[in-house]
Structures are given as structure tokens and as C-alpha cells.
Design a protein around this motif. Sequence first.
Motif, PDB file in Angstrom:
ATOM      1  N   ILE A 194      -8.718   5.732  -2.209  1.00  0.00           N
ATOM      2  CA  ILE A 194      -7.661   6.102  -3.161  1.00  0.00           C
ATOM      3  C   ILE A 194      -6.485   6.692  -2.398  1.00  0.00           C
ATOM      4  CG2 ILE A 194      -9.281   6.540  -5.043  1.00  0.00           C
ATOM      5  CD1 ILE A 194      -9.102   9.475  -4.499  1.00  0.00           C
ATOM      6  N   GLY A 195      -5.323   6.677  -3.032  1.00  0.00           N
ATOM      7  CA  GLY A 195      -4.136   7.273  -2.430  1.00  0.00           C
ATOM      8  C   GLY A 195      -3.916   8.670  -2.966  1.00  0.00           C
ATOM      9  N   ILE A 196      -3.934   9.661  -2.101  1.00  0.00           N
ATOM     10  CA  ILE A 196      -3.708  11.054  -2.510  1.00  0.00           C
ATOM     11  C   ILE A 196      -2.359  11.500  -1.963  1.00  0.00           C
ATOM     12  CG2 ILE A 196      -4.547  13.427  -2.395  1.00  0.00           C
ATOM     13  CD1 ILE A 196      -7.346  12.376  -2.092  1.00  0.00           C
ATOM     14  N   HIS A 197      -1.488  11.942  -2.845  1.00  0.00           N
ATOM     15  CA  HIS A 197      -0.133  12.337  -2.455  1.00  0.00           C
ATOM     16  C   HIS A 197       0.149  13.752  -2.956  1.00  0.00           C
ATOM     17  CE1 HIS A 197       1.005   8.176  -1.334  1.00  0.00           C
ATOM     18  NE2 HIS A 197       0.139   7.867  -2.281  1.00  0.00           N
ATOM     19  N   ARG A 198       0.508  14.603  -2.041  1.00  0.00           N
ATOM     20  CA  ARG A 198       0.843  15.982  -2.401  1.00  0.00           C
ATOM     21  C   ARG A 198       2.358  16.123  -2.469  1.00  0.00           C
ATOM     22  NH1 ARG A 198      -0.783  21.066  -2.843  1.00  0.00           N
ATOM     23  NH2 ARG A 198       0.584  22.719  -2.072  1.00  0.00           N
ATOM     24  N   ILE A 199       2.858  16.564  -3.621  1.00  0.00           N
ATOM     25  CA  ILE A 199       4.297  16.814  -3.784  1.00  0.00           C
ATOM     26  C   ILE A 199       4.542  18.271  -3.432  1.00  0.00           C
ATOM     27  CG2 ILE A 199       6.268  16.697  -5.322  1.00  0.00           C
ATOM     28  CD1 ILE A 199       4.910  14.001  -4.788  1.00  0.00           C
ATOM     29  N   LYS A 225     -13.885   5.383  -8.616  1.00  0.00           N
ATOM     30  CA  LYS A 225     -14.739   4.899  -7.529  1.00  0.00           C
ATOM     31  C   LYS A 225     -15.078   3.422  -7.713  1.00  0.00           C
ATOM     32  CE  LYS A 225     -19.284   5.261  -5.512  1.00  0.00           C
ATOM     33  NZ  LYS A 225     -20.685   5.563  -5.763  1.00  0.00           N
ATOM     34  N   VAL A 226     -15.476   3.058  -8.929  1.00  0.00           N
ATOM     35  CA  VAL A 226     -15.845   1.665  -9.203  1.00  0.00           C
ATOM     36  C   VAL A 226     -14.662   0.744  -8.930  1.00  0.00           C
ATOM     37  CG1 VAL A 226     -16.503   0.044 -11.022  1.00  0.00           C
ATOM     38  CG2 VAL A 226     -17.639   2.272 -10.870  1.00  0.00           C
ATOM     39  N   ILE A 227     -13.471   1.147  -9.396  1.00  0.00           N
ATOM     40  CA  ILE A 227     -12.274   0.323  -9.190  1.00  0.00           C
ATOM     41  C   ILE A 227     -11.953   0.208  -7.702  1.00  0.00           C
ATOM     42  CG2 ILE A 227      -9.786   0.193  -9.593  1.00  0.00           C
ATOM     43  CD1 ILE A 227     -10.303   1.581 -12.306  1.00  0.00           C
ATOM     44  N   ALA A 228     -12.029   1.356  -7.005  1.00  0.00           N
ATOM     45  CA  ALA A 228     -11.668   1.366  -5.590  1.00  0.00           C
ATOM     46  C   ALA A 228     -12.584   0.490  -4.750  1.00  0.00           C
ATOM     47  CB  ALA A 228     -11.693   2.806  -5.072  1.00  0.00           C
ATOM     48  N   GLU A 229     -13.833   0.345  -5.162  1.00  0.00           N
ATOM     49  CA  GLU A 229     -14.796  -0.428  -4.376  1.00  0.00           C
ATOM     50  C   GLU A 229     -14.654  -1.941  -4.539  1.00  0.00           C
ATOM     51  OE1 GLU A 229     -18.440   1.249  -5.779  1.00  0.00           O
ATOM     52  OE2 GLU A 229     -18.620   2.646  -4.087  1.00  0.00           O
ATOM     53  N   ARG A 230     -13.951  -2.384  -5.581  1.00  0.00           N
ATOM     54  CA  ARG A 230     -13.815  -3.826  -5.830  1.00  0.00           C
ATOM     55  C   ARG A 230     -12.813  -4.450  -4.856  1.00  0.00           C
ATOM     56  NH1 ARG A 230     -15.495  -5.163 -11.165  1.00  0.00           N
ATOM     57  NH2 ARG A 230     -17.313  -3.824 -11.605  1.00  0.00           N
ATOM     58  N   ASP A 231     -13.161  -5.614  -4.344  1.00  0.00           N
ATOM     59  CA  ASP A 231     -12.229  -6.335  -3.468  1.00  0.00           C
ATOM     60  C   ASP A 231     -11.097  -6.949  -4.281  1.00  0.00           C
ATOM     61  OD1 ASP A 231     -13.652  -5.748  -1.160  1.00  0.00           O
ATOM     62  OD2 ASP A 231     -14.987  -7.464  -1.430  1.00  0.00           O
ATOM     63  N   ARG A 269       0.721  -0.860  -5.903  1.00  0.00           N
ATOM     64  CA  ARG A 269      -0.409  -1.659  -5.416  1.00  0.00           C
ATOM     65  C   ARG A 269      -1.445  -1.822  -6.527  1.00  0.00           C
ATOM     66  NH1 ARG A 269      -3.797  -0.137   0.028  1.00  0.00           N
ATOM     67  NH2 ARG A 269      -5.163  -1.975   0.087  1.00  0.00           N
ATOM     68  N   ALA A 270      -1.775  -3.053  -6.867  1.00  0.00           N
ATOM     69  CA  ALA A 270      -2.645  -3.347  -8.002  1.00  0.00           C
ATOM     70  C   ALA A 270      -3.998  -2.668  -7.864  1.00  0.00           C
ATOM     71  CB  ALA A 270      -2.836  -4.861  -8.139  1.00  0.00           C
ATOM     72  N   GLY A 271      -4.405  -1.989  -8.914  1.00  0.00           N
ATOM     73  CA  GLY A 271      -5.751  -1.443  -9.009  1.00  0.00           C
ATOM     74  C   GLY A 271      -6.032  -0.194  -8.214  1.00  0.00           C
ATOM     75  N   MET A 272      -5.305   0.083  -7.154  1.00  0.00           N
ATOM     76  CA  MET A 272      -5.629   1.217  -6.291  1.00  0.00           C
ATOM     77  C   MET A 272      -5.439   2.539  -7.034  1.00  0.00           C
ATOM     78  SD  MET A 272      -3.956   2.346  -2.666  1.00  0.00           S
ATOM     79  CE  MET A 272      -4.650   3.679  -1.707  1.00  0.00           C
ATOM     80  N   PRO A 273      -6.486   3.345  -7.210  1.00  0.00           N
ATOM     81  CA  PRO A 273      -6.320   4.639  -7.862  1.00  0.00           C
ATOM     82  C   PRO A 273      -5.426   5.558  -7.024  1.00  0.00           C
ATOM     83  CG  PRO A 273      -8.630   3.995  -7.801  1.00  0.00           C
ATOM     84  CD  PRO A 273      -7.894   3.069  -6.893  1.00  0.00           C
ATOM     85  N   VAL A 274      -4.599   6.327  -7.719  1.00  0.00           N
ATOM     86  CA  VAL A 274      -3.641   7.210  -7.043  1.00  0.00           C
ATOM     87  C   VAL A 274      -3.759   8.608  -7.635  1.00  0.00           C
ATOM     88  CG1 VAL A 274      -1.204   7.679  -6.594  1.00  0.00           C
ATOM     89  CG2 VAL A 274      -2.044   5.321  -6.566  1.00  0.00           C
ATOM     90  N   ILE A 275      -3.755   9.609  -6.761  1.00  0.00           N
ATOM     91  CA  ILE A 275      -3.752  11.008  -7.196  1.00  0.00           C
ATOM     92  C   ILE A 275      -2.472  11.663  -6.706  1.00  0.00           C
ATOM     93  CG2 ILE A 275      -4.875  13.251  -6.945  1.00  0.00           C
ATOM     94  CD1 ILE A 275      -7.515  11.803  -6.631  1.00  0.00           C
ATOM     95  N   VAL A 276      -1.796  12.372  -7.614  1.00  0.00           N
ATOM     96  CA  VAL A 276      -0.583  13.113  -7.269  1.00  0.00           C
ATOM     97  C   VAL A 276      -0.853  14.582  -7.582  1.00  0.00           C
ATOM     98  CG1 VAL A 276       1.893  13.347  -7.627  1.00  0.00           C
ATOM     99  CG2 VAL A 276       0.814  11.104  -7.880  1.00  0.00           C
ATOM    100  N   GLU A 277      -0.816  15.429  -6.562  1.00  0.00           N
ATOM    101  CA  GLU A 277      -1.145  16.839  -6.754  1.00  0.00           C
ATOM    102  C   GLU A 277      -0.055  17.729  -6.167  1.00  0.00           C
ATOM    103  OE1 GLU A 277      -4.861  17.386  -4.703  1.00  0.00           O
ATOM    104  OE2 GLU A 277      -3.884  17.613  -2.765  1.00  0.00           O
ATOM    105  N   GLY A 278      -0.091  18.996  -6.548  1.00  0.00           N
ATOM    106  CA  GLY A 278       0.877  19.977  -6.066  1.00  0.00           C
ATOM    107  C   GLY A 278       0.962  21.130  -7.036  1.00  0.00           C
TER     108      GLY A 278
END
Length: 489
Positions: free
Chosen positions: A148-153, A111-117, A32-41
Motif C-alpha cells: 500500500i502507499g502511505i503518505h504523511r502530510i 490486504k486482499v486488494i493489495a495482494e491481487r496481481d 494507480r488502479a486498485g492500490m490502497p492508499v493511506i494519507v496520515e498527519g
Amino acid sequence: MNLEDVFVTEGVPQFTFVRPPNFSQLLVDVRRAGMPVIVEGQSGTGKTTTVKQVLLEIYPDNVPKLLSPREPQDLPLIDEINISSGPNIFIIDDFHRLNDTSKRRIADLAKVIAERDDRSNLPKLVIIGINNVGSDLIQLVPDVAKRIGIHRIAPGTRDSITQLINAGCDHLNITISPIEEIVNESRGDYWLTQQICRTVCLSVGVDRTQENKRDITWNSSLVNQLVVEKLHHNYDPAVKEFCRGRRFRPTNDPYYKLLRAVSEQESSNVDLNELANSRPEIKGSINNVKDHRLKVLLEQKEMCSRLFYYDPETKGFAIEDPALFYYLRNLDWDSLRQRCGFRNAEEDYEFDIAISFAGENRDFANFLVDSLKNLDISVFYDRHYEDNYLGGPWSKYFQEIFAQRSRLVVALLDQYHKEKLWPTFERDCFALRIPNGEVIPVFLDDTLFPGIPMDLVSIKYQFNGNLEEEKNSIMQNVVLRIVSKLDSI
């Protein structure tokens, strides 16, 4: 096929990659364009490998490069990422290793990126880090959570680890037994599973696909030893640093005893109160560090804090990296003890020092206690342990502490110590230790004490009552001499 292409310990496994349950959700968010993603675990769950596989499927012809603070040449590239970086994808691995300033800058950018339409011309951030990196980043910028998308592995299940092993065996035309032992040893760590399977094969001379089906029965002792040797350079420096404490002394081994005891448990998450009660032979050492010293050690030694977690409130100690726990479970602890430089000793003490004094000298005693604690020396000081002994008789505890549970006794001797009831009781408790050199008398005046010979080597210090003026002198003439005695034992 070659063994190293099947059971892979560097890069993305082509034939033994096991998709985590949330693989598709992660792929969609990364795409998904621009959406910040976090991958943690936790370490070893395959976070980076999973992200690489996602990128390979989205960008098969031009896989984006991962940036990591581990690589010095990547740090300037990370610092240059900004809102004007264009519709490029930036994958920041080991985010938790960035300094706080860089973390906050990246969090603000997310945050700035996530807030943009319209995010079609904005940079895409994919952040990879250890447990809770997502919640930590949200704490930096609280209102970014929903954008943002947060994904836990999660660690591998028994089924997924078994699937990995069987896939590798099929490609090599082999069977490995007992497979269950590898599943148990790996504790859900995909990388460790790959490493153990690879070592099993090498231990019997299998380095490529077999022409005829081959059944492999493996020697767990040999394989464990070989894997520990492989892991040695990853973990040995931090393990030694932990065991030697904040300040090395040949007898300062409670951290070593604690870690060895943890390695002998079935779980890598341990309640230190329960562990101390279940191991009376090292109960003193565990109690020696669990209330204060262990917390300070991890605060001051980043190398250790990356591998070990401790909650001083609950007394919960955790090793979250399954590969590290495997390493510790199969480590030659006697060899480690020698490499740390510890002396062999049967005694186990809860306190390095028990301090005996009259109330008139409490300020002096308090300064000694704080100074010794700053040098990673455990001290019994009544004010610090009153809550521990509520409801019980001081006389019983003082008898145990001054006679048995302390390595040395430091007695601040003067007319008050001789006249007061409790100091006199304490002297009776440690009297038998005086001939053994286990009592350090600090004479604050010329008062004579029966049972303490005048020719006993002691510290003589005339205290004028002004602590602020004499701190440097007390440090040089009292504190450091006590430390020197501890070092020489």
C-alpha cells in the motif's frame, strides 16, 4: 474576488492552496488502479484538502465523494464496501473514528486488494486519518505494509505558510503586516492560517478585492479573540471535560491548572516533570495527576483522548492540533474556570487525601485507596510512592505530606495506631490540622487519643477483619463520607 473565495476555511482553496512536497507521489498512487492508499498527519495539515485537490486533478469532471464516520448517512456506505464493489474509488475520511470492527474489516479488504496481481476490476481505497493511522492499520494486518502507499502530510513550513498568505494578499490586492506573526501563530496549520487571514481582513472591513492597493496592520488581540470565538464550539466541550476530570468536584482542578500551564509554554509538547519543577506554585497539582490520574482520564474520555496525548512512562504531554494550541494560548482562562464550576483557592495540593494507618490495617487501607482512586481522588499511600523517595528519609517526606501537601488526612485510628512508632509520628505531623477540620478520624475501636477530642465529628466503623464481606459497608459508611467531605470543601 470575494474574501471567502480567497482565504477558504471550508472546502478546497482555489487560489491559496499550497502543494505539500509529496503531492506528486500521492497523486501517482491515487491514480494507480486498485492500490490502497493511506494519507496520515496531524490535524490541520491539510490531509483532506490535499486529497480533494488530487481527486480534482485526476477526475475533473466527476470528483468522487468522500465518506466519513462523522456523517451518519455515510456509515452504511462504508460498511457496504467489499471486494465485489467494482472498479470504484472509495475515500474514507476520519478513518480513526471508525469502530475497531470496521477498521479491521477495511484493513483486511485492503490486504486482499493489495495482494491481487490484476486489480483493474477491484475497488480503490483511499484512507485518510490522523497521525499513525497507517502504522495502526499495519498492526491490524501486518503483512500489508509493502503493498500500500502511505503518505504523511507534514505541517506547513514557514515558506509554504508565507506563500499561502502572499497568494491571498495578491488576489485581494492587499498587504498584511506583520505577516510573521501570522506565520508564528499558525504553527504550520494551513486551515488556521486561512482562518486568521480571513479574520484579519474582516476586522478592518475587507471582504473582497480592493480597487486600490491597501496595507493592513492588524490588531492581534482583537483578531485572536475573534478566532477563539470561532473555534469555541469545536474545542470548548472537550477542554471543559478535560479540566473537570473524571469526577467533578469544585476543588478538583489539577487538570485545569496543568492545561493552563501547558498553554503558556512555547511548545505544545511538554515534559510534565520539567513543567512541575519550573512552576512551584502548581507543582502539587501536576504531580497530583501525572503518575496515574491523567492516563486514566484519557483512557476513559474519548472526547479528550482525540485532542490530548500523554505517555505516562516519559511524562510527555502533547497537543498535536495547532488550532487547539492556538485556542488554548488565547483562551480566557478565568472565564473557563468559572464555567467549569471551580472555586477560587490559593492552595495547591499534591494529594487530595493522605492516609495514616497501622500495618495491621493495611488491607482496609488498601481498599480505601483503590476505592478513592476509582473516584478520581489522589491518595498518598506509602506503598505507591516508595520508589519516589528511595535514598531519602521517610520522616522528612511524611512531615511534608501529612502537614502540608495533602488537602485532607484520613486517619485509621485504633490501638495499633496509638502504639506503633510510625503512626504516632504521623499523628504528630497532622496534629495542628485537627482544629481546622482537615483531619477525618476513622475510629476502628474505642481507643482514646490525646489531642483528638471525643466529640470531634468522626467516622466510627467496627471492622471485623473480613474485607470481602464488608466492602459494600465500607464503601457506604467510610469511602462515600470521605468523598462527601471533599465535595463540601
